[in-house]
Structures are given as C-alpha cells and as structure tokens.
Write an enzyme that holds these catalytic residues in place. Sequence first.
Site, short mmCIF file in Angstrom:
data_model
loop_
_atom_site.label_atom_id
_atom_site.label_comp_id
_atom_site.label_asym_id
_atom_site.label_seq_id
_atom_site.Cartn_x
_atom_site.Cartn_y
_atom_site.Cartn_z
N TYR A 174 0.82 -1.21 0.00
CA TYR A 174 0.00 0.00 0.00
C TYR A 174 0.86 1.27 0.00
O TYR A 174 0.42 2.34 0.42
CB TYR A 174 -0.97 -0.02 1.18
CG TYR A 174 -2.25 -0.73 0.82
CD1 TYR A 174 -3.40 -0.03 0.49
CD2 TYR A 174 -2.29 -2.12 0.76
CE1 TYR A 174 -4.56 -0.69 0.12
CE2 TYR A 174 -3.44 -2.79 0.39
CZ TYR A 174 -4.58 -2.07 0.07
OH TYR A 174 -5.73 -2.71 -0.30
N GLY B 268 -9.93 -5.85 -4.72
CA GLY B 268 -8.57 -6.20 -5.13
C GLY B 268 -7.87 -7.06 -4.09
O GLY B 268 -7.14 -8.00 -4.42
N ASP B 269 -8.12 -6.78 -2.82
CA ASP B 269 -7.56 -7.60 -1.74
C ASP B 269 -8.14 -9.01 -1.78
O ASP B 269 -7.42 -9.99 -1.59
CB ASP B 269 -7.85 -6.96 -0.39
CG ASP B 269 -7.25 -5.57 -0.26
OD1 ASP B 269 -6.04 -5.43 -0.46
OD2 ASP B 269 -8.01 -4.62 0.02
N ARG B 270 -9.45 -9.10 -2.03
CA ARG B 270 -10.09 -10.40 -2.12
C ARG B 270 -9.52 -11.20 -3.29
O ARG B 270 -9.28 -12.41 -3.18
CB ARG B 270 -11.60 -10.22 -2.29
CG ARG B 270 -12.41 -11.46 -2.60
CD ARG B 270 -12.63 -12.32 -1.38
NE ARG B 270 -11.49 -13.19 -1.08
CZ ARG B 270 -11.44 -14.03 -0.06
NH1 ARG B 270 -12.44 -14.10 0.79
NH2 ARG B 270 -10.39 -14.78 0.14
#
Length: 466
Positions: free
Chosen positions: A136, A257-259
């Site tokens: 990040y 996007g994390d998933r």
Amino acid sequence: MSAPLVIVGDCLRDVDVHGAVDRLCPDAPAPVLAAESRRERPGGAGLTALLASRSSSRPVRLVTALGEDAESLRALLTGVDVVAATAEGMTPTKTRMLAGDRVLLRVDAAGLRDVSVDRPVLDAIAGAGAVLVSDYGRGLTADPAVREALTAAAARVPLVWDPHPNGAPPVPGATLVTPNMSEARGYVSEVPGYSRELRSRGFPHEPAALGEALREHWGVDAVAVTAGSRGAVLRGATGTSVTPAEPARGGDPCGAGDRFAATAAVALADGAALDDAVRAAVAAAADFVAAGGAGAIDDVPDPASAERPADVVAAARERGATVVATGGCFDLLHAGHARTLAAARRLAGEDGVLVVCLNSDASVRRLKGPDRPVVAEADRVEMLRALAAVDAVEVFDEDDPRTVLERLRPDVWVKGGDYATDELPETPLVRGWGGEVVAVPYHAGRSSTRLLARLEPEPVPTGGTP
C-alpha cells in the site's frame, strides 16, 4: 502443520461511519450526515490477511509494521498471526462517511515513521509456504532487507504481488503480479518503448499488452490485469487467458482487489495452476462485491469459521463438550477410514467435536515415498470437511502429530487399528493434560496402499502373447 501463507505489506485502519442525509449545511453547500453507526476493521494488508485466513486451510501470518496503537489493531486481526516491525506514530487510518451505500467523503489521517525491520520479520518471510505482498505504498516493501528476503522466497515458493502506484516494484521471479487497469497503465510509463496503440482497441487487447510489457519489464512469471466487472486478463510465458466476471449488482467494490489477490495466493499455495488461481480469484472478488465488500465483512458468513480447528475446539470447551481428535494421511478414502471416523465421532458424543489431524503433502512424502500422496493436500482437506462426522481439519507438517496435539489438547486421541496405545510416542503427551489415547476397531485389508497396488498394471509374461 503446513507452512504458513505469509502476507507482507502495510496495515491500515479502515473506519466506516454510516448515516443518513436529509439536509445541507447552512453555512456551506455540503450535506449533513446524521451518523448512526461506526464500524472499524483492518485495512490494507490487514484486510488481505483477514480475508486469506477465512479461505485457507493453512495458517496465515501477517508481516507488517505497527506503531503505538498496535494492540488495538491486533485485536481486529482475529485468526491471523501477526509479526510486526516496530515504528513510531499511529497506523494510517482511512475514514469513509457513507449515506446509505454512497461515499460522501474520505478522511485520511496519521501515519508511521522510523520503521525498524528486525530478525523475526525476515525469519517469518523465510519460513513461508507461500507469500502475498499487499503493498500500500507505505515503504515496508522498499526496505532492502525485506526485498532481499522476498527475492529469496520467490525462488522457492509461490509469491503473489499486489502492487501500489506509490509502492516498490515487484521482485524478479514473482509468480503473479495483480495490478488493476489503472495501475497497469501507470506502470508502463517505466517501460522503454512501450506502444500504447492497443489501448484504443479496448478489452482484452489492452490488458494483454500491458501484462506482457510489465511481465518482461519486471522479470516475473505472470501478470493478471484486473478490470473490475469485466474480469481479468492473465498474461504468462505461454500466452493469454481471459476470465470474465459474473455481474455483481450493487455492492461495494472496496476491498475487491484484496479479495482477488488473497484468493489467488491461497490457490497457488494449495498447488493450483495459474489460470485456475485467477479464475477462482475473479469469482471470489465478484461474490465479495455482491455481498457488500469490505464494509460488510463482519456480516458475511465466514465459511471457514466453523472449520477452523482452534475455534471449533474453543467453542466445545466453552460448552463443556468432549474434544476428540484422530489423524492420518487419508490419501484415498476407503471403508477403513469411514469406520475409524464414525467410531471417533461416537466417542465425542452428541455435543462433542471431532478434529482430524491430517499429514501435509510433504509429511506424506517423507512417510510413504516420493509418489505419495495421490490426492493433494487441499483436496484431502476438502473431502474430509465434507464428511458429516468431521467438524474440522488441522494440517500438520511434522512426521508425527505431537506438535498439533499439544496445540489442540483433545480429551481423546483416537487411533484406528491394532495399536498398542501405551507404546505410541504421543501417549505420554496426551495423558499429561488428562487426555486418553484409545484404539478403535479397524477394517482389516483396507488401506490406500492396497488400493494403489490393485491399480498397477499386471506384468506381461516374457515369451508369450500379452
């Protein structure tokens, strides 16, 4: 136990303030949000780790940097083992103001400084069974020692890199990099001589070209360019594959996007091929958005929670129920396994639980040879979990179950067969906390090894007609 999936990246704190708007501010043309609720959750790499822990049978470890509010953030990361570099300051916090499902404003505050990377951080990366970098752009993945550890990890285990425009480039040799379209367009500015002519040709031509340019530029195995509701385009050394997404009506895309990255990393860690991992990730991201995204994560049923051994055992202890465990390779399920599991289940009683301690693929190979197991670890876990007798499955990587038994501390440890229970190496351990070790009747002549022997072709006699 299987080597953990290690998430490396910047942890954030996400706050959603929900309310209603029915008037404008009298001194400015701005809506007035009448706040009704406030929800807090881990964000960034913390959210990725939380999502991974809910979809993986292996332990999940988060390697991140935490500051002065470390304890409160750890409390949000249930089910995740956290290894943290120390830092000054507070975890970066992103606060969204929402009227219904509409975001009115986001406020970003705080930040970390003077991050100190120490040996436990590097050891955690070195001990990974697979790695997911959730960058990040806060600097952790740019640290030279961390990058060296990640480069070494990429040479031996699957490594997925979810990049950020302000973050560091992926390390060479990464298995899969997962930029979205906007990010991929930004990254190609670093690629000498890249032609943007295909952009006008749209999907999937543009993401395929972006993926190939970035794959060569970064020196990685594959790039999956995600395109929201259109799905993803995977570009690898052998070509391009496109995975369309199922339409997700409504929903919150925050965290999609994390998933995606977490699902792909879990699949690769369990031995899936790249295209299969991307297909699973596209489907999981679409379902995640349709269910409400990160903002609804606490409302979404956790499919793994009822199967997570630590939670299953803790719940049984709370209600005073019996915890029974049994173990083995369970390579090819047969009637002998069925009898053992049924007997173990009966010992647990109506309110008790049965946990199966399962040898990992590496453990089976050491015990039974390089051709075993026939059925991969992830499939063996899935089959056992589908059985009504089984409440949870705990995978272990050692040659015997003593380490996992020390962690679970069952009331009864069940062996199927004609074992002399007093002579088992785990018996003193189990009896040490007041547990009992028992053998249950087995089904003579039934074994995975015998089944495999029957499948081997008969030798053709020499000198005759086959």
